[in-house]
Design an enzyme around this catalytic site. Structure first.
Site: not given
Length: 250
Positions: A149, A163
């Site tokens: 990401s 995350y």
């Protein structure tokens, strides 16, 4: 992308029932791969992905598996291999986010869940792939594509620092593993999607910040999938240990 008539091999996409994983499975099938997809709970959506791949003239197979469970990962690889043949590409995509919040409010259960699936799961899938692909153990080589990401670089403050951190660990694993297995016929690559239109986001998040990338819009899962197809192919044969951003300049 036009359909590729020659079979490229078998690809496995974890978390392949929705979002980037589903788009990647369909794009790989379009490019000539037979495709195995794993899912944890969304069997109907996984079946739809399989049906779409089959309509493209490829074989496809869905397997229920939790990537946080080593025995289930082994079963996943064995089942896809038995059904579709030797796996030549693995898209290490399965992952989760939890509700947005600040680090001071995270509890142990949240952190264990995020890191168990996003980081430990990614390591376990990569390890299973290497054991089967490595020419040092009789394999034929292959490609591992880790889906990270852009948050791993940006930090995702006030939302998903956990995350982002779990994905930053995957970035480091990509580089280290690539160096470990470069002489064993395996390339390891990473992609960092930015704001992509999938249902992983909390309600209203894309509407709130989707216009913030320099390109002025969120990306589409198909745009990420096109990069995955390129990285899985021989067109990227001199790439390993690389991280590629798909984030609209963000």
């Amino acid at each position: 992308m036009t359909k590729h008539e020659d079979r490229r091999g078998t690809a496995l996409v974890t978390g392949g029932s929705r979002g980037i994983g589903a788009a990647a499975a369909v794009a790989l099938a379009t490019d000539g791969w037979d495709v195995g997809v794993s899912y944890r709970t969304r069997s109907d959506e996984a079946d739809q992905v399989v049906a779409t791949c089959e309509k493209l003239g490829r074989r496809a197979y869905a397997v229920q598996a939790d990537v946080a469970e080593p025995d289930q990962i082994e079963r996943l690889f064995d089942a896809v291999t038995a059904e579709l043949g030797t796996i030549g590409a693995v898209v290490n995509n399965a992952g989760i986010v939890t509700p947005s919040g600040r680090v001071a409010d995270y509890d142990l259960a949240r952190l264990e869940r995020v890191f168990r699936i996003n980081t430990i799961g990614a390591f376990l899938v990569a390890g299973a792939a290497v054991r089967r692909m490595s020419t040092a153990s009789g394999g034929s080589g292959g490609v591992i594509i880790n889906v990270s990401s852009r948050g791993a670089v940006l930090g995702s403050a006030n939302e998903y620092v956990d995350y982002a951190s779990s994905k930053a660990a995957v970035d480091t694993m990509t580089i280290g593993l690539a160096n470990e297995v470069a002489k064993e016929g395996i390339r390891v690559l990473g992609i960092r999607p930015g704001l992509i239109e999938t249902d992983i986001h909390e309600e209203g998040r894309l509407e709130r910040i989707g216009g913030t990338p320099p390109l002025g819009r969120p990306g589409k899962a198909d745009e990420v999938a096109e990069l995955i197809v390129f990285l899985a192919s021989e067109r990227s044969s001199y790439m390993t240990g690389s991280m590629v951003d798909v984030a609209g300049g963000r």
